[in-house]
Design a protein around this motif. Structure first.
Motif, PDB file in Angstrom:
ATOM      1  N   ASP A  47      56.265  15.348  75.569  1.00 46.31           N
ATOM      2  CA  ASP A  47      55.573  14.258  74.740  1.00 46.31           C
ATOM      3  C   ASP A  47      55.371  15.000  73.261  1.00 46.31           C
ATOM      4  OD1 ASP A  47      56.180  12.482  76.467  1.00 46.31           O
ATOM      5  OD2 ASP A  47      54.166  12.086  77.226  1.00 46.31           O
ATOM      6  N   TRP A  48      55.143  14.086  72.389  1.00 48.82           N
ATOM      7  CA  TRP A  48      54.505  14.553  70.970  1.00 48.82           C
ATOM      8  C   TRP A  48      52.852  14.576  71.170  1.00 48.82           C
ATOM      9  CZ3 TRP A  48      57.693  17.234  68.202  1.00 48.82           C
ATOM     10  CH2 TRP A  48      59.019  16.891  68.165  1.00 48.82           C
ATOM     11  N   VAL A  49      52.415  15.664  70.664  1.00 49.41           N
ATOM     12  CA  VAL A  49      50.986  15.928  70.611  1.00 49.41           C
ATOM     13  C   VAL A  49      50.451  16.144  69.283  1.00 49.41           C
ATOM     14  CG1 VAL A  49      48.853  17.284  71.459  1.00 49.41           C
ATOM     15  CG2 VAL A  49      50.649  16.414  72.939  1.00 49.41           C
ATOM     16  N   SER A  50      49.578  15.527  68.821  1.00 45.76           N
ATOM     17  CA  SER A  50      49.096  15.880  67.265  1.00 45.76           C
ATOM     18  C   SER A  50      48.495  17.372  67.483  1.00 45.76           C
ATOM     19  CB  SER A  50      48.196  14.815  66.782  1.00 45.76           C
ATOM     20  OG  SER A  50      46.965  14.888  67.356  1.00 45.76           O
ATOM     21  N   LEU A  51      48.470  17.997  66.316  1.00 46.75           N
ATOM     22  CA  LEU A  51      47.896  19.405  66.210  1.00 46.75           C
ATOM     23  C   LEU A  51      46.399  19.202  65.997  1.00 46.75           C
ATOM     24  CD1 LEU A  51      50.261  21.488  63.762  1.00 46.75           C
ATOM     25  CD2 LEU A  51      50.403  21.448  66.376  1.00 46.75           C
ATOM     26  N   ALA A  52      45.941  18.034  65.495  1.00 46.61           N
ATOM     27  CA  ALA A  52      44.609  17.679  65.234  1.00 46.61           C
ATOM     28  C   ALA A  52      43.764  17.895  66.655  1.00 46.61           C
ATOM     29  CB  ALA A  52      44.337  16.549  64.642  1.00 46.61           C
ATOM     30  N   ARG A  53      44.456  17.209  67.629  1.00 47.51           N
ATOM     31  CA  ARG A  53      43.991  17.037  69.090  1.00 47.51           C
ATOM     32  C   ARG A  53      43.978  18.490  69.788  1.00 47.51           C
ATOM     33  NH1 ARG A  53      46.566  12.872  72.509  1.00 47.51           N
ATOM     34  NH2 ARG A  53      44.831  13.279  73.772  1.00 47.51           N
ATOM     35  N   LEU A  54      45.113  19.091  69.318  1.00 46.80           N
ATOM     36  CA  LEU A  54      45.386  20.323  69.985  1.00 46.80           C
ATOM     37  C   LEU A  54      44.393  21.424  69.659  1.00 46.80           C
ATOM     38  CD1 LEU A  54      48.024  21.877  71.746  1.00 46.80           C
ATOM     39  CD2 LEU A  54      48.227  22.714  69.638  1.00 46.80           C
ATOM     40  N   ARG A  55      44.136  21.538  68.313  1.00 51.17           N
ATOM     41  CA  ARG A  55      43.149  22.354  67.745  1.00 51.17           C
ATOM     42  C   ARG A  55      41.747  22.187  68.367  1.00 51.17           C
ATOM     43  NH1 ARG A  55      45.202  25.362  63.688  1.00 51.17           N
ATOM     44  NH2 ARG A  55      47.231  24.567  62.473  1.00 51.17           N
ATOM     45  N   GLU A  56      41.369  20.853  68.505  1.00 48.39           N
ATOM     46  CA  GLU A  56      40.157  20.529  69.299  1.00 48.39           C
ATOM     47  C   GLU A  56      39.873  21.246  70.689  1.00 48.39           C
ATOM     48  OE1 GLU A  56      39.896  16.284  69.499  1.00 48.39           O
ATOM     49  OE2 GLU A  56      39.271  16.123  67.019  1.00 48.39           O
ATOM     50  N   ARG A  57      40.885  21.356  71.179  1.00 49.24           N
ATOM     51  CA  ARG A  57      40.868  21.908  72.807  1.00 49.24           C
ATOM     52  C   ARG A  57      40.903  23.666  72.463  1.00 49.24           C
ATOM     53  NH1 ARG A  57      42.254  18.952  77.196  1.00 49.24           N
ATOM     54  NH2 ARG A  57      41.819  16.810  76.843  1.00 49.24           N
ATOM     55  N   ILE A  58      41.035  24.161  71.495  1.00 50.62           N
ATOM     56  CA  ILE A  58      41.355  25.608  71.553  1.00 50.62           C
ATOM     57  C   ILE A  58      40.112  26.271  70.811  1.00 50.62           C
ATOM     58  CG2 ILE A  58      42.917  27.460  70.969  1.00 50.62           C
ATOM     59  CD1 ILE A  58      45.182  25.467  70.952  1.00 50.62           C
ATOM     60  N   GLU A  59      39.442  27.210  71.336  1.00 47.67           N
ATOM     61  CA  GLU A  59      38.412  27.727  70.921  1.00 47.67           C
ATOM     62  C   GLU A  59      38.754  29.192  70.204  1.00 47.67           C
ATOM     63  OE1 GLU A  59      35.295  27.906  73.480  1.00 47.67           O
ATOM     64  OE2 GLU A  59      35.045  25.766  73.865  1.00 47.67           O
ATOM     65  N   LEU A  60      39.745  29.136  69.345  1.00 48.11           N
ATOM     66  CA  LEU A  60      39.917  30.325  68.755  1.00 48.11           C
ATOM     67  C   LEU A  60      40.161  30.047  67.131  1.00 48.11           C
ATOM     68  CD1 LEU A  60      43.207  31.382  70.981  1.00 48.11           C
ATOM     69  CD2 LEU A  60      41.039  32.816  70.762  1.00 48.11           C
ATOM     70  N   PRO A  61      40.043  31.445  66.520  1.00 48.03           N
ATOM     71  CA  PRO A  61      40.183  30.937  65.047  1.00 48.03           C
ATOM     72  C   PRO A  61      41.534  30.802  64.548  1.00 48.03           C
ATOM     73  CG  PRO A  61      39.298  33.423  65.607  1.00 48.03           C
ATOM     74  CD  PRO A  61      39.811  32.524  66.909  1.00 48.03           C
ATOM     75  N   ARG A  62      41.478  29.658  63.661  1.00 47.46           N
ATOM     76  CA  ARG A  62      42.703  29.016  63.013  1.00 47.46           C
ATOM     77  C   ARG A  62      43.851  29.817  62.836  1.00 47.46           C
ATOM     78  NH1 ARG A  62      43.673  23.842  60.031  1.00 47.46           N
ATOM     79  NH2 ARG A  62      45.850  24.135  59.205  1.00 47.46           N
ATOM     80  N   GLU A  63      43.581  31.257  62.354  1.00 47.40           N
ATOM     81  CA  GLU A  63      44.665  31.966  62.064  1.00 47.40           C
ATOM     82  C   GLU A  63      45.405  32.215  63.314  1.00 47.40           C
ATOM     83  OE1 GLU A  63      40.975  34.539  61.448  1.00 47.40           O
ATOM     84  OE2 GLU A  63      41.665  32.157  60.808  1.00 47.40           O
ATOM     85  N   ILE A  64      44.712  32.604  64.437  1.00 51.16           N
ATOM     86  CA  ILE A  64      45.482  33.020  65.554  1.00 51.16           C
ATOM     87  C   ILE A  64      46.241  31.750  66.113  1.00 51.16           C
ATOM     88  CG2 ILE A  64      45.084  33.718  68.076  1.00 51.16           C
ATOM     89  CD1 ILE A  64      42.576  35.291  66.814  1.00 51.16           C
ATOM     90  N   VAL A  65      45.636  30.372  66.087  1.00 54.01           N
ATOM     91  CA  VAL A  65      46.537  29.535  66.365  1.00 54.01           C
ATOM     92  C   VAL A  65      47.677  29.239  65.668  1.00 54.01           C
ATOM     93  CG1 VAL A  65      46.427  27.035  67.080  1.00 54.01           C
ATOM     94  CG2 VAL A  65      44.468  28.408  67.464  1.00 54.01           C
ATOM     95  N   ASP A  66      47.538  29.443  64.206  1.00 53.45           N
ATOM     96  CA  ASP A  66      48.777  29.261  63.475  1.00 53.45           C
ATOM     97  C   ASP A  66      49.684  30.272  63.693  1.00 53.45           C
ATOM     98  OD1 ASP A  66      47.341  27.234  62.094  1.00 53.45           O
ATOM     99  OD2 ASP A  66      47.005  28.334  60.302  1.00 53.45           O
ATOM    100  N   GLU A  67      49.482  31.322  64.003  1.00 51.88           N
ATOM    101  CA  GLU A  67      50.313  32.414  64.327  1.00 51.88           C
ATOM    102  C   GLU A  67      51.207  32.221  65.771  1.00 51.88           C
ATOM    103  OE1 GLU A  67      51.822  34.933  62.434  1.00 51.88           O
ATOM    104  OE2 GLU A  67      50.483  33.853  60.879  1.00 51.88           O
ATOM    105  N   ALA A  68      50.227  31.767  66.445  1.00 52.13           N
ATOM    106  CA  ALA A  68      50.964  31.099  67.879  1.00 52.13           C
ATOM    107  C   ALA A  68      51.930  30.109  67.875  1.00 52.13           C
ATOM    108  CB  ALA A  68      49.810  30.943  68.944  1.00 52.13           C
ATOM    109  N   LEU A  69      51.469  28.987  66.859  1.00 50.32           N
ATOM    110  CA  LEU A  69      52.349  27.930  66.842  1.00 50.32           C
ATOM    111  C   LEU A  69      53.732  28.312  66.178  1.00 50.32           C
ATOM    112  CD1 LEU A  69      49.756  25.256  65.633  1.00 50.32           C
ATOM    113  CD2 LEU A  69      51.050  25.160  67.970  1.00 50.32           C
ATOM    114  N   ARG A  70      53.575  29.448  65.274  1.00 43.82           N
ATOM    115  CA  ARG A  70      54.928  29.462  64.615  1.00 43.82           C
ATOM    116  C   ARG A  70      55.632  30.600  65.525  1.00 43.82           C
ATOM    117  NH1 ARG A  70      51.066  30.631  60.070  1.00 43.82           N
ATOM    118  NH2 ARG A  70      51.520  29.266  58.302  1.00 43.82           N
ATOM    119  N   ARG A  71      55.209  31.312  66.551  1.00 46.47           N
ATOM    120  CA  ARG A  71      55.766  32.072  67.371  1.00 46.47           C
ATOM    121  C   ARG A  71      56.461  31.082  68.376  1.00 46.47           C
ATOM    122  NH1 ARG A  71      51.524  35.676  67.317  1.00 46.47           N
ATOM    123  NH2 ARG A  71      50.672  34.632  68.820  1.00 46.47           N
TER     124      ARG A  71
END
Length: 220
Positions: free
Chosen positions: A154-178
């Protein structure tokens, strides 16, 4: 000096002779306490008495009695560290062609081990069967996705996803790109751009020349 096997870095590593450097690398490759007969079998040379004394004096190996009046040679923690330093080193000045080719290769290996945060002991003692640690953020993104998606894929919005993750944005961005490079993982842009809230626009990740707003992960 930090005392961790395979990572310990000797503050002032004494210059070693070429035979001593060869002996260190041979013991590193074998990864165990071995007699000269084993070293000779594998590498066609033995650790001579003068070389053994040099390595013991530097604290790089320990020597214990073995069967049939043999000596067993084994790396110490400082010896593992010296081997790691050797992977960073340049070929000795008087080295033959084989060494001159060998050192650039192990330089690349050392940089790779540093990148994936794996020690020499991890590789050697596991007979090369080592799994690189999961990069920071990858597991958190997958876990948050699984919590939010009603069904796999299913499709999940990144806005909702980011709310669940307690990590700096740059780390989440790199993880998403990988993850986006893996089979079964997709990042796409919202089709109806006019429907995007400011929160969803800010949560988007730039991939290529387009902002992506939605993530889907198929079951593996």
């Amino acid at each position: 000096m930090v005392s961790i096997v395979g990572v310990t870095k000797v503050d002032h590593m004494a210059p070693l002779s070429l035979p001593a450097r060869s002996a260190l690398l041979a013991l590193m490759t074998l990864g165990d306490a071995v007699p000269n007969s084993r070293i000779r079998e594998e590498f066609r040379f033995a650790i001579e008495k003068s070389v053994r004394k040099e390595l013991v004096a530097n604290g790089y190996i320990k020597v214990t009695p073995g069967p049939r009046r043999s000596n067993l040679h084994e790396l110490t923690e400082e010896g593992w560290a010296a081997c790691r330093d050797e992977l960073r080193a340049q070929a000795p000045a008087r080295a033959d062609r084989g060494y001159r080719v060998f050192y650039p290769i192990v330089n690349l290996l050392e940089r790779y081990l540093t990148t994936i945060n794996v020690t020499l002991a991890d590789v050697i003692l596991a007979n090369g069967e080592v799994t690189a640690p999961t990069p920071e953020g990858d597991d958190e993104v997958r876990s948050a996705y699984q919590d939010l998606a009603k069904n796999p894929g299913d499709w999940v919005s990144l806005a909702r996803l980011r709310e669940r993750i307690e990590l700096p944005r740059e780390i989440v961005d790199e993880a998403l790109r990988r993850l986006d490079l893996l089979p079964g993982v997709r990042l796409i842009a919202e089709v109806n751009q006019k429907s995007l809230s400011e929160e969803k626009r800010k949560a988007a990740i730039r991939v290529g020349n387009q902002d992506k707003h939605l993530l889907a992960i198929e079951p593996s």
